[in-house]
Design an enzyme around this catalytic site. Structure first.
Site, mmCIF file in Angstrom:
data_model
loop_
_atom_site.group_PDB
_atom_site.id
_atom_site.type_symbol
_atom_site.label_atom_id
_atom_site.label_comp_id
_atom_site.label_asym_id
_atom_site.label_seq_id
_atom_site.Cartn_x
_atom_site.Cartn_y
_atom_site.Cartn_z
ATOM 1 N N ARG A 104 82.342 40.233 -6.000
ATOM 2 C CA ARG A 104 82.344 38.768 -5.950
ATOM 3 C C ARG A 104 83.312 38.257 -7.009
ATOM 4 N NH1 ARG A 104 77.103 35.976 -6.585
ATOM 5 N NH2 ARG A 104 78.291 34.321 -5.601
ATOM 6 N N SER A 106 83.252 35.529 -8.664
ATOM 7 C CA SER A 106 82.555 34.939 -9.811
ATOM 8 C C SER A 106 82.207 35.990 -10.859
ATOM 9 C CB SER A 106 81.269 34.244 -9.356
ATOM 10 O OG SER A 106 81.562 33.173 -8.514
ATOM 11 N N LEU A 107 81.855 37.205 -10.419
ATOM 12 C CA LEU A 107 81.544 38.276 -11.358
ATOM 13 C C LEU A 107 82.808 38.940 -11.881
ATOM 14 C CD1 LEU A 107 78.453 39.834 -9.555
ATOM 15 C CD2 LEU A 107 78.486 38.235 -11.482
ATOM 16 N N ASP A 122 82.282 54.595 5.875
ATOM 17 C CA ASP A 122 82.713 55.216 7.123
ATOM 18 C C ASP A 122 81.905 54.784 8.333
ATOM 19 O OD1 ASP A 122 84.877 57.147 6.566
ATOM 20 O OD2 ASP A 122 83.407 58.050 5.204
ATOM 21 N N GLU A 132 79.560 51.640 -8.145
ATOM 22 C CA GLU A 132 80.167 52.131 -9.380
ATOM 23 C C GLU A 132 80.523 50.913 -10.214
ATOM 24 O OE1 GLU A 132 82.634 53.138 -6.661
ATOM 25 O OE2 GLU A 132 81.773 55.051 -6.131
ATOM 26 N N LYS A 172 77.950 64.073 2.565
ATOM 27 C CA LYS A 172 77.046 64.332 1.439
ATOM 28 C C LYS A 172 76.041 63.211 1.186
ATOM 29 C CE LYS A 172 80.603 64.795 -1.347
ATOM 30 N NZ LYS A 172 81.933 65.058 -0.891
#
Length: 190
Positions: A104, A106-107, A122, A132, A172
């Protein structure tokens, strides 16, 4: 071609795109995306327990710190700190779409990044999304479970994926429902 709110609503109604949320998904739909919120679990790698990351080895369990943040409580991410978070929403992508996990503005204007490099989801993926998160500002930032931290944008593939994510041997992270640390070490091609 990025899908509009109209297209997203049609896919949700049809059941091809599934967003499981404890919040009203209709209210999360923007002009060309769906907002997602930060979940309650945070993980980070403890540098006092880990002097180097060897990509051929699993990170020792004792080097991974896990915090469960109660609703209404906060987690402080310090300047330069890198953590893993998770979306509250669980997503199921059909084999003819890809999604992008975007932050975002704003962040971002406060120095908070919610995905370092892995913003691509995917075709055929199902599960929560591990985020992350990095504070690139010089000031600590409080994070709260349930806060809107990003958005999913969707693009139609020219043709369906021949082998969607969940059908690949190397998938995974399929059906993850919590923060998933890296399991890169299971790759055997190096």
């Amino acid at each position: 071609m990025i899908l509009s709110d109209f297209d997203i609503k049609k896919l949700l109604e049809k059941g091809d795109l599934i967003i499981e949320s404890d919040y009203n998904v209709e209210e999360q739909i923007g002009p060309a995306s769906i907002d997602f919120r930060l979940g309650n679990t945070i993980k980070y790698y403890d540098r006092t327990q880990l002097s180097i990351v060897d990509l051929k080895k699993n990170i020792p369990v004792e080097a991974i710190r896990t915090f469960f943040v109660q609703d209404g409580e906060s987690f402080i991410i310090h300047p330069g700190q890198f953590i893993l978070g998770v979306t509250k929403e669980k997503i199921s992508i059909p084999d003819y779409l890809v999604a992008r996990c975007e932050g975002r503005s704003s962040l971002g204007r406060l120095g908070l990044m919610i995905h370092s490099t892995a913003g691509f989801i995917d075709p055929g993926f199902q599960g929560t999304i591990t985020l992350e998160i990095k504070n690139i500002s010089e000031i600590p930032i409080k994070l709260y479970p349930g806060m809107k931290v990003g958005q999913f944008a969707f693009e139609v593939l020219k043709t369906k994926a021949e082998i969607p994510y969940g059908q690949r041997k190397s998938s995974k992270y399929m059906n993850q429902d919590q923060v998933q640390t890296s399991i890169f070490s299971i790759e055997t091609d190096f």
